[in-house]
Design a protein around this motif. Structure first.
Motif, PDB file in Angstrom:
ATOM      1  N   VAL A   1      35.441  18.087 -69.525  1.00  0.00           N
ATOM      2  CA  VAL A   1      36.675  18.318 -68.772  1.00  0.00           C
ATOM      3  C   VAL A   1      36.355  18.892 -67.389  1.00  0.00           C
ATOM      4  N   VAL A   2      35.433  19.834 -67.338  1.00  0.00           N
ATOM      5  CA  VAL A   2      35.031  20.438 -66.063  1.00  0.00           C
ATOM      6  C   VAL A   2      34.429  19.386 -65.139  1.00  0.00           C
ATOM      7  N   ASN A   3      33.508  18.580 -65.653  1.00  0.00           N
ATOM      8  CA  ASN A   3      32.880  17.545 -64.832  1.00  0.00           C
ATOM      9  C   ASN A   3      33.890  16.516 -64.342  1.00  0.00           C
ATOM     10  N   GLU A   4      34.803  16.127 -65.210  1.00  0.00           N
ATOM     11  CA  GLU A   4      35.811  15.146 -64.813  1.00  0.00           C
ATOM     12  C   GLU A   4      36.730  15.720 -63.741  1.00  0.00           C
ATOM     13  N   SER A   5      37.055  16.994 -63.866  1.00  0.00           N
ATOM     14  CA  SER A   5      37.894  17.648 -62.856  1.00  0.00           C
ATOM     15  C   SER A   5      37.152  17.762 -61.530  1.00  0.00           C
ATOM     16  N   LEU A   6      35.872  18.119 -61.572  1.00  0.00           N
ATOM     17  CA  LEU A   6      35.064  18.197 -60.355  1.00  0.00           C
ATOM     18  C   LEU A   6      34.926  16.823 -59.707  1.00  0.00           C
ATOM     19  N   ARG A   7      34.733  15.794 -60.532  1.00  0.00           N
ATOM     20  CA  ARG A   7      34.595  14.431 -60.008  1.00  0.00           C
ATOM     21  C   ARG A   7      35.858  14.015 -59.263  1.00  0.00           C
ATOM     22  N   MET A   8      37.013  14.225 -59.887  1.00  0.00           N
ATOM     23  CA  MET A   8      38.259  13.761 -59.300  1.00  0.00           C
ATOM     24  C   MET A   8      38.715  14.646 -58.142  1.00  0.00           C
ATOM     25  N   ALA A   9      38.404  15.936 -58.210  1.00  0.00           N
ATOM     26  CA  ALA A   9      38.800  16.834 -57.121  1.00  0.00           C
ATOM     27  C   ALA A   9      38.024  16.525 -55.850  1.00  0.00           C
ATOM     28  N   SER A  10      36.713  16.310 -55.987  1.00  0.00           N
ATOM     29  CA  SER A  10      35.871  16.042 -54.803  1.00  0.00           C
ATOM     30  C   SER A  10      36.301  16.934 -53.648  1.00  0.00           C
ATOM     31  N   VAL A  11      36.252  18.239 -53.870  1.00  0.00           N
ATOM     32  CA  VAL A  11      36.813  19.207 -52.929  1.00  0.00           C
ATOM     33  C   VAL A  11      36.166  19.123 -51.548  1.00  0.00           C
ATOM     34  N   ALA A  12      34.849  19.016 -51.501  1.00  0.00           N
ATOM     35  CA  ALA A  12      34.164  18.948 -50.197  1.00  0.00           C
ATOM     36  C   ALA A  12      34.497  17.628 -49.510  1.00  0.00           C
ATOM     37  N   PRO A  13      35.067  17.661 -48.289  1.00  0.00           N
ATOM     38  CA  PRO A  13      35.398  16.407 -47.604  1.00  0.00           C
ATOM     39  C   PRO A  13      34.170  15.616 -47.193  1.00  0.00           C
ATOM     40  N   GLY A  14      33.035  16.296 -47.057  1.00  0.00           N
ATOM     41  CA  GLY A  14      31.819  15.588 -46.681  1.00  0.00           C
ATOM     42  C   GLY A  14      30.624  16.526 -46.623  1.00  0.00           C
ATOM     43  N   ILE A  15      29.445  15.945 -46.704  1.00  0.00           N
ATOM     44  CA  ILE A  15      28.188  16.678 -46.581  1.00  0.00           C
ATOM     45  C   ILE A  15      27.512  16.188 -45.305  1.00  0.00           C
ATOM     46  N   LEU A  16      27.222  17.097 -44.386  1.00  0.00           N
ATOM     47  CA  LEU A  16      26.720  16.729 -43.069  1.00  0.00           C
ATOM     48  C   LEU A  16      25.223  16.971 -42.913  1.00  0.00           C
ATOM     49  N   ARG A  17      24.563  16.016 -42.285  1.00  0.00           N
ATOM     50  CA  ARG A  17      23.170  16.162 -41.876  1.00  0.00           C
ATOM     51  C   ARG A  17      23.033  15.562 -40.483  1.00  0.00           C
ATOM     52  N   ARG A  18      22.012  15.992 -39.737  1.00  0.00           N
ATOM     53  CA  ARG A  18      21.731  15.410 -38.421  1.00  0.00           C
ATOM     54  C   ARG A  18      20.352  14.777 -38.440  1.00  0.00           C
ATOM     55  N   ALA A  19      20.265  13.575 -37.922  1.00  0.00           N
ATOM     56  CA  ALA A  19      18.975  12.869 -37.867  1.00  0.00           C
ATOM     57  C   ALA A  19      18.070  13.543 -36.846  1.00  0.00           C
ATOM     58  N   ILE A  20      16.847  13.898 -37.266  1.00  0.00           N
ATOM     59  CA  ILE A  20      15.894  14.510 -36.331  1.00  0.00           C
ATOM     60  C   ILE A  20      14.866  13.486 -35.847  1.00  0.00           C
ATOM     61  N   GLN A  21      15.020  12.248 -36.318  1.00  0.00           N
ATOM     62  CA  GLN A  21      14.296  11.111 -35.772  1.00  0.00           C
ATOM     63  C   GLN A  21      15.075   9.848 -36.148  1.00  0.00           C
ATOM     64  N   ASP A  22      14.762   8.742 -35.514  1.00  0.00           N
ATOM     65  CA  ASP A  22      15.458   7.502 -35.847  1.00  0.00           C
ATOM     66  C   ASP A  22      15.268   7.174 -37.324  1.00  0.00           C
ATOM     67  N   ILE A  23      16.349   6.753 -37.973  1.00  0.00           N
ATOM     68  CA  ILE A  23      16.318   6.408 -39.393  1.00  0.00           C
ATOM     69  C   ILE A  23      16.700   4.943 -39.542  1.00  0.00           C
ATOM     70  N   HIS A  24      15.915   4.200 -40.281  1.00  0.00           N
ATOM     71  CA  HIS A  24      16.151   2.767 -40.465  1.00  0.00           C
ATOM     72  C   HIS A  24      16.646   2.504 -41.883  1.00  0.00           C
ATOM     73  N   ILE A  25      17.778   1.785 -41.995  1.00  0.00           N
ATOM     74  CA  ILE A  25      18.380   1.513 -43.290  1.00  0.00           C
ATOM     75  C   ILE A  25      19.084   0.154 -43.257  1.00  0.00           C
ATOM     76  N   ASN A  26      18.679  -0.729 -44.156  1.00  0.00           N
ATOM     77  CA  ASN A  26      19.320  -2.045 -44.315  1.00  0.00           C
ATOM     78  C   ASN A  26      19.413  -2.827 -42.998  1.00  0.00           C
ATOM     79  N   GLY A  27      18.381  -2.722 -42.179  1.00  0.00           N
ATOM     80  CA  GLY A  27      18.376  -3.450 -40.918  1.00  0.00           C
ATOM     81  C   GLY A  27      19.059  -2.721 -39.775  1.00  0.00           C
ATOM     82  N   TYR A  28      19.652  -1.585 -40.060  1.00  0.00           N
ATOM     83  CA  TYR A  28      20.336  -0.791 -39.035  1.00  0.00           C
ATOM     84  C   TYR A  28      19.486   0.421 -38.657  1.00  0.00           C
ATOM     85  N   THR A  29      19.801   0.991 -37.490  1.00  0.00           N
ATOM     86  CA  THR A  29      19.120   2.190 -37.018  1.00  0.00           C
ATOM     87  C   THR A  29      20.140   3.302 -36.782  1.00  0.00           C
TER      88      THR A  29
END
Length: 479
Positions: A344-372
């Motif tokens: 019940v706790v996990n399901e509530s945490l899953r559906m609540a998704s309280v944090a709107p987002g998790i932020l990171r900053r690239a400290i060098q160019d990152i390549h993913i799926n053909g994009y930079t």
């Protein structure tokens, strides 16, 4: 005059072009940078009238794919709902990315990255600071602390709160749980006594504070950011008063978080009164907002799903029957035996998704799926886009705790991140789950719930409850 006008038009067109087409040593992910300076911030903040993935994220994911570019609060951002990329990037702290906050968030939480001498903190020093604070927090709210001393206190706080609530005609669940969790956490970590506090609305101030976290950092009366700063001042004053009070009475040394931080100032150069105040402020905010919002959602779902309540009652009645005395406090072994409760706790945490987002900053160019993703860009990992994804969770908007019986560890690792991921995973994760489990233990063992009014759920992108969710709580022994 005509030449000047042409010059202005030309410069404007160039600046707009450069805004919409940022420099990149490769190909940027698809998406739109929106209007100059404003970007797509206003669209990002549009409120969705359901528990589903925020409209901004959902519509752009459908249009551009799981990774797209945008601009928020004047910053170039890559938004990702790709579970494999998110898992990878959250493991790359100090290698490809570093912790990062939007300008408004950083200012509100004092995340300037500076030490006592005002110098800018390096990625290495930030890692040291995070590790130091994480160890302190774990010492206060980690597994050993929960096992040895916190669980009984959680139960006692839950009992007192529910008994008080049962005497009221109705109550707003979010406000009530916010006050309960705020008072408990502040007392446990900082020795805060809510009964002696001059400001009786401190938990409400922290709640309103949330509204400005991702707003434009404009300190103008009437703006959300200005209101947040006013509430922040009151919160920081409380933190400062607690620190000064402890310093003035060293004989009251309790070994709690404040004492450990004051003791640490002798050895760690980054620790200052201002730094400690902001850390205390951030810990309180993170703990009470996650727990209160998720508990509110859980209570809402329990009222709608009586069969889930019956299964919880069965599990907790079995725990009570296996004790020598029913009135004994919850033990660590009992907590770990609450299998269905944890679903019940996990399901509530899953559906609540309280944090709107998790932020990171690239400290060098990152390549993913053909994009930079260029160096210096912000990466926004969106928990709700992972945790409400129909490709991972069947019928993701349905409350179904039993689904957790069949979810494997690999799925959890990449698609369930209510507490972040990688080396930055929240140190209070077990504390949050334990508080919810113990509260539910007291609730289903002694009380029943009845909806009075409200229950609207929104995301803006922060989880909200419209005009409130009001319930009546009945003591089973008195019905």
């Amino acid at each position: 005059m005509y030449v000047v006008a042409l010059f202005v038009v030309g410069v404007t067109q160039y600046l707009v072009y450069r805004w919409r087409n940022p420099k990149c040593n490769g190909m940027l992910p698809p998406g739109s940078m929106g209007l100059p300076l404003v970007g797509e911030t206003l669209q990002f903040l549009v409120r969705g009238k359901s528990i589903d993935i925020p409209p901004f994220i959902k519509t752009r994911t459908q249009k551009y794919g799981q990774i797209f570019k945008t601009s928020l609060v004047g910053r170039p951002v890559v938004v990702s709902s790709d579970p494999d990329f998110n898992y990878y990037i959250l493991q790359q702290e100090g290698k490809l990315v570093e912790m990062w906050y939007m300008d408004s968030f950083a200012k509100l939480f004092g995340q300037s990255g500076s030490g006592k001498d005002g110098s800018s903190a390096s990625t290495t020093s930030i890692g040291h600071i995070h590790k130091y604070l994480r160890n302190l927090i774990l010492n206060q709210v980690g597994v050993e602390a929960l096992r040895e001393r916190i669980l009984p206190d959680m139960e006692e706080k839950s009992r007192k709160a529910l008994l008080d609530w049962s005497t009221q005609d109705s109550l707003d669940v979010k406000n009530a749980t916010s006050s309960m969790v705020f008072d408990f956490t502040a007392k446990h970590l900082f020795g805060y006594d809510p009964e002696k506090a001059k400001d009786k609305n401190m938990s409400e101030r922290f709640t309103y504070f949330l509204q400005g976290l991702m707003s434009f950092p404009l300190n103008i009366p009437g703006t959300a950011f200005h209101k947040c700063l006013e509430n922040q001042k009151m919160g920081l004053k409380l933190m400062k008063d607690l620190i000064d009070e402890r310093r003035a009475m060293p004989e009251t040394h309790r070994g709690d978080f404040i004492d450990q931080m004051i003791d640490g100032m002798k050895a760690e150069s980054f620790l200052s009164d201002d730094f400690v105040m902001y850390v205390m402020f951030g810990i309180l905010f993170a703990s009470f907002e996650t727990i209160s919002s998720t508990l509110t959602l859980a209570i809402m779902f329990l009222i709608e799903h009586p069969m889930v309540v019956k299964e919880l009652e069965r599990e907790h009645e079995e725990i009570l029957q296996n004790r020598e005395k029913r009135e004994d406090k919850v033990t660590w072994n009992e907590y770990k035996s609450m299998k269905y409760t944890m679903q019940v706790v996990n399901e509530s945490l899953r559906m609540a998704s309280v944090a709107p987002g998790i932020l990171r900053r690239a400290i060098q160019d990152i390549h993913i799926n053909g994009y930079t993703i260029p160096k210096g860009w912000t990466i926004l990992v969106v928990p709700s886009a992972l945790q409400l994804n129909p490709d991972t969770y069947e019928d993701p908007l349905a409350f179904n705790p039993s689904r957790w019986k069949d979810i494997g560890p690999s799925t959890v690792a990449k698609n369930f991140i209510p507490f972040g991921g990688g080396t930055r995973m929240c140190a209070g994760a077990e504390f949050t789950k334990a508080f919810m489990a113990v509260f539910l233990h007291v609730l289903v063992s002694n009380y029943r719930l009845e909806k009075v009014k409200g229950g609207e759920i929104t995301r803006s992108p922060v989880l909200g409850f419209g005009n409130g969710f009001y319930v009546k709580i009945y003591n089973k022994d008195r019905v």
